[in-house]
Design a protein around this motif. Structure first.
Motif, PDB file in Angstrom:
ATOM      1  N   THR A  50      39.709  53.074  17.292  1.00 63.02           N
ATOM      2  CA  THR A  50      38.821  54.226  17.478  1.00 63.02           C
ATOM      3  C   THR A  50      37.890  54.434  16.292  1.00 63.02           C
ATOM      4  O   THR A  50      36.679  54.631  16.449  1.00 63.02           O
ATOM      5  CB  THR A  50      39.665  55.491  17.722  1.00 63.02           C
ATOM      6  OG1 THR A  50      40.583  55.237  18.791  1.00 63.02           O
ATOM      7  CG2 THR A  50      38.773  56.661  18.085  1.00 63.02           C
ATOM      8  N   GLN A  75      35.229  51.790  16.055  1.00 64.55           N
ATOM      9  CA  GLN A  75      34.236  51.959  17.102  1.00 64.55           C
ATOM     10  C   GLN A  75      33.282  53.100  16.778  1.00 64.55           C
ATOM     11  O   GLN A  75      32.073  53.007  16.987  1.00 64.55           O
ATOM     12  CB  GLN A  75      34.947  52.222  18.441  1.00 64.55           C
ATOM     13  CG  GLN A  75      34.051  52.094  19.649  1.00 64.55           C
ATOM     14  CD  GLN A  75      33.547  50.663  19.841  1.00 64.55           C
ATOM     15  OE1 GLN A  75      34.260  49.709  19.575  1.00 64.55           O
ATOM     16  NE2 GLN A  75      32.308  50.525  20.258  1.00 64.55           N
ATOM     17  N   ASP A  95      23.543  51.495  23.554  1.00 67.84           N
ATOM     18  CA  ASP A  95      24.704  50.813  22.954  1.00 67.84           C
ATOM     19  C   ASP A  95      25.660  51.825  22.321  1.00 67.84           C
ATOM     20  O   ASP A  95      26.893  51.689  22.424  1.00 67.84           O
ATOM     21  CB  ASP A  95      24.243  49.822  21.894  1.00 67.84           C
ATOM     22  CG  ASP A  95      23.575  48.599  22.511  1.00 67.84           C
ATOM     23  OD1 ASP A  95      23.768  48.386  23.731  1.00 67.84           O
ATOM     24  OD2 ASP A  95      22.876  47.874  21.786  1.00 67.84           O
ATOM     25  N   ASP A  98      27.657  53.507  25.024  1.00 61.28           N
ATOM     26  CA  ASP A  98      28.747  52.635  25.459  1.00 61.28           C
ATOM     27  C   ASP A  98      29.877  52.612  24.427  1.00 61.28           C
ATOM     28  O   ASP A  98      31.067  52.596  24.774  1.00 61.28           O
ATOM     29  CB  ASP A  98      28.225  51.212  25.688  1.00 61.28           C
ATOM     30  CG  ASP A  98      27.259  51.141  26.862  1.00 61.28           C
ATOM     31  OD1 ASP A  98      27.314  52.060  27.724  1.00 61.28           O
ATOM     32  OD2 ASP A  98      26.468  50.177  26.915  1.00 61.28           O
ATOM     33  N   GLY A  99      29.496  52.609  23.146  1.00 62.63           N
ATOM     34  CA  GLY A  99      30.507  52.629  22.098  1.00 62.63           C
ATOM     35  C   GLY A  99      31.330  53.895  22.108  1.00 62.63           C
ATOM     36  O   GLY A  99      32.552  53.869  21.887  1.00 62.63           O
ATOM     37  N   GLU A 115      31.957  55.739  24.767  1.00 61.11           N
ATOM     38  CA  GLU A 115      32.860  55.659  25.916  1.00 61.11           C
ATOM     39  C   GLU A 115      34.047  54.744  25.617  1.00 61.11           C
ATOM     40  O   GLU A 115      35.191  55.052  25.996  1.00 61.11           O
ATOM     41  CB  GLU A 115      32.082  55.143  27.131  1.00 61.11           C
ATOM     42  CG  GLU A 115      31.041  56.133  27.654  1.00 61.11           C
ATOM     43  CD  GLU A 115      30.234  55.553  28.801  1.00 61.11           C
ATOM     44  OE1 GLU A 115      30.401  54.332  29.075  1.00 61.11           O
ATOM     45  OE2 GLU A 115      29.445  56.297  29.407  1.00 61.11           O
ATOM     46  N   GLU A 116      33.780  53.645  24.933  1.00 57.84           N
ATOM     47  CA  GLU A 116      34.879  52.739  24.566  1.00 57.84           C
ATOM     48  C   GLU A 116      35.830  53.406  23.580  1.00 57.84           C
ATOM     49  O   GLU A 116      37.055  53.254  23.674  1.00 57.84           O
ATOM     50  CB  GLU A 116      34.308  51.457  23.975  1.00 57.84           C
ATOM     51  CG  GLU A 116      35.369  50.399  23.704  1.00 57.84           C
ATOM     52  CD  GLU A 116      34.767  49.101  23.209  1.00 57.84           C
ATOM     53  OE1 GLU A 116      35.530  48.252  22.696  1.00 57.84           O
ATOM     54  OE2 GLU A 116      33.534  48.927  23.332  1.00 57.84           O
ATOM     55  N   ALA A 127      38.011  55.733  25.478  1.00 57.07           N
ATOM     56  CA  ALA A 127      39.047  54.992  26.204  1.00 57.07           C
ATOM     57  C   ALA A 127      40.178  54.592  25.265  1.00 57.07           C
ATOM     58  O   ALA A 127      41.369  54.703  25.607  1.00 57.07           O
ATOM     59  CB  ALA A 127      38.436  53.760  26.870  1.00 57.07           C
ATOM     60  N   GLN A 128      39.819  54.121  24.064  1.00 58.16           N
ATOM     61  CA  GLN A 128      40.846  53.756  23.094  1.00 58.16           C
ATOM     62  C   GLN A 128      41.646  54.975  22.654  1.00 58.16           C
ATOM     63  O   GLN A 128      42.864  54.895  22.463  1.00 58.16           O
ATOM     64  CB  GLN A 128      40.195  53.075  21.893  1.00 58.16           C
ATOM     65  CG  GLN A 128      39.590  51.712  22.211  1.00 58.16           C
ATOM     66  CD  GLN A 128      38.828  51.131  21.043  1.00 58.16           C
ATOM     67  OE1 GLN A 128      38.620  51.809  20.037  1.00 58.16           O
ATOM     68  NE2 GLN A 128      38.387  49.876  21.175  1.00 58.16           N
TER      69      GLN A 128
END
Length: 414
Positions: free
Chosen positions: A237, A240, A268, A271-272, A274-275, A278-279
């Motif tokens: 996290t 990211q 980008d 998207d980062g 959101e990733e 998720a993590q």
């Protein structure tokens, strides 16, 4: 009515036969105990001089006592734990400790009592089986016995006695066989348990040691969990989010001169984010899976097993348990299934979770290659630590080529 009488007779004879078998099986320990009374007496008499040899003399006694613990435990339907603790020092130091140990003297007392009573009870049971037909045959040949011979509790010197007393004697022997012999077998096991089980003080000492070990396991499990969360946040996290911040900084610099490039960097960065979310959700699920609160343990495990790469047979109780217990149970099943997928080579698995009074029982089986060892970093050590933190028990059976079975019991209140 004749059928009922025949059934009762068969049951009574079966009880006598079972009791005889148990008493005869007791000869496995009572005969060596009887033969060991002479050297036992010699050791007691010569105890001061025999102290250096006492540790060697005690080993066969403990082996014999453990054999009887196992035999009596099977008959009573409960385990008789060993009270022995490791010995330290040289032979003399160990001998002094053993001479002062009440456990050794209780084992010696059991050896003396069991050697005499076990042999006597087994001979009595076997003798009754031969005494009954012998008594029933007396009317056929009593007249040929030497004059003055005693039989059927008296001297048979007339036909009226010969036709009554042998049957009275046989009936008495049958009564002993079907009533006394089974009870003798049970009393023998209870006597062994009374002499061979750990004394109350020993049990309390072992319980304190167990709690100290459990507390250490809990602290270790807690520390491992904190390190895992820190590692996941730092390596996942946080990294990211740092990357998102860099993209946003670059986008801010190019916003006026190159709007298209800035827009690509913003996308980008989104998207980062959101990733990273998720993590973060993954980390949160590792602490306490939200699905447990939503669906309960059974529903959460169904969702977990449904996503496995091999078929998993399930058998779950629908009741609820304390949150900490459910979280531990979920972790156990998840880790066990992960091990199966990574290491076992199994074609199928099964998961069963049952509530038995105040214990939650979890069983995970597979038909893989076996040979699992919790000392090789396979995840089983983590299961054992997590379970120990809740004062539970973990049994792992994994013979080579025969699959792996993980059995866990967790206390969950009444």
């Amino acid at each position: 009515m004749s059928v009922n009488l025949e059934t009762k007779t068969k049951k009574a004879l079966r009880r006598g036969s079972d009791g005889t078998g148990r008493l005869v099986s007791g000869l496995r320990t009572s005969l060596p105990a009887m033969l060991g009374l002479v050297p036992l007496t010699a050791v007691v008499v010569l105890l001061p001089a025999a102290l250096p040899w006492l540790p060697h003399a005690v080993r066969p006694l403990r082996t014999l006592a453990n054999t009887e613990r196992s035999r009596a435990g099977r008959l009573l339907g409960r385990e008789i734990p060993e009270p022995y603790r490791p010995l330290l020092g040289d032979d003399l130091a160990q001998g002094i400790v053993l001479a002062r140990s009440p456990i050794v003297w209780r084992d010696a007392a059991w050896m003396a009592v069991h050697g005499i009573t076990g042999l006597t009870a087994a001979l009595l049971a076997v003798g009754l089986w031969t005494a009954i037909p012998f008594s029933l045959s007396l009317p056929l040949w009593w007249w040929a016995a030497p004059e003055g011979s005693l039989a059927a509790f008296t001297t048979l010197d007339s036909w009226p006695k010969a036709l009554t007393m042998p049957f009275v004697q046989a009936a008495f022997y049958v009564f002993l066989l079907v009533w006394l012999v089974p009870r003798l077998a049970y009393w023998q096991a209870e006597l062994s348990e009374a002499l061979l089980r750990p004394a109350r003080r020993t049990s309390l000492t072992e319980r304190v040691d167990q709690l100290v070990e459990t507390r250490a396991e809990a602290m270790e499990a807690h520390g491992a969990e904190l390190r895992r969360i820190e590692r996941d946040l730092h390596d996942g996290t946080q990294a990211q989010l740092v990357a998102v911040a860099l993209r946003l900084g670059l986008a801010d610099r190019r916003f006026d001169t190159d709007p298209e490039a800035a827009r690509a960097l913003f996308l980008d960065a989104r998207d980062g984010v959101e990733e990273a979310l998720a993590q973060l959700r993954t980390v949160i699920r590792g602490i306490y899976p939200p699905i447990l609160a939503d669906r309960g343990l059974a529903g959460a495990l169904r969702a977990l097993t449904a996503g496995q790469p091999i078929p998993v047979e399930t058998d779950f109780d629908e009741g609820r348990a304390p949150a900490a217990v459910e979280a531990a149970a979920y972790f156990v099943v998840a880790e066990a299934l992960t091990n199966i997928a990574k290491h076992s080579g199994a074609a199928r698995a099964s998961v069963a979770v049952r509530r038995e009074r105040d214990r939650l029982q979890i069983t995970v089986r597979d038909n893989g290659k076996g040979g699992a060892d919790d000392g090789r970093g396979s995840g089983l050590a983590g299961i054992r630590r997590r379970v120990a933190a809740l004062d539970g028990t973990t049994l792992i059976d994994s013979p080579e080529g025969e699959g792996t079975t993980v059995q866990v019991e967790l206390p969950c209140g009444s």
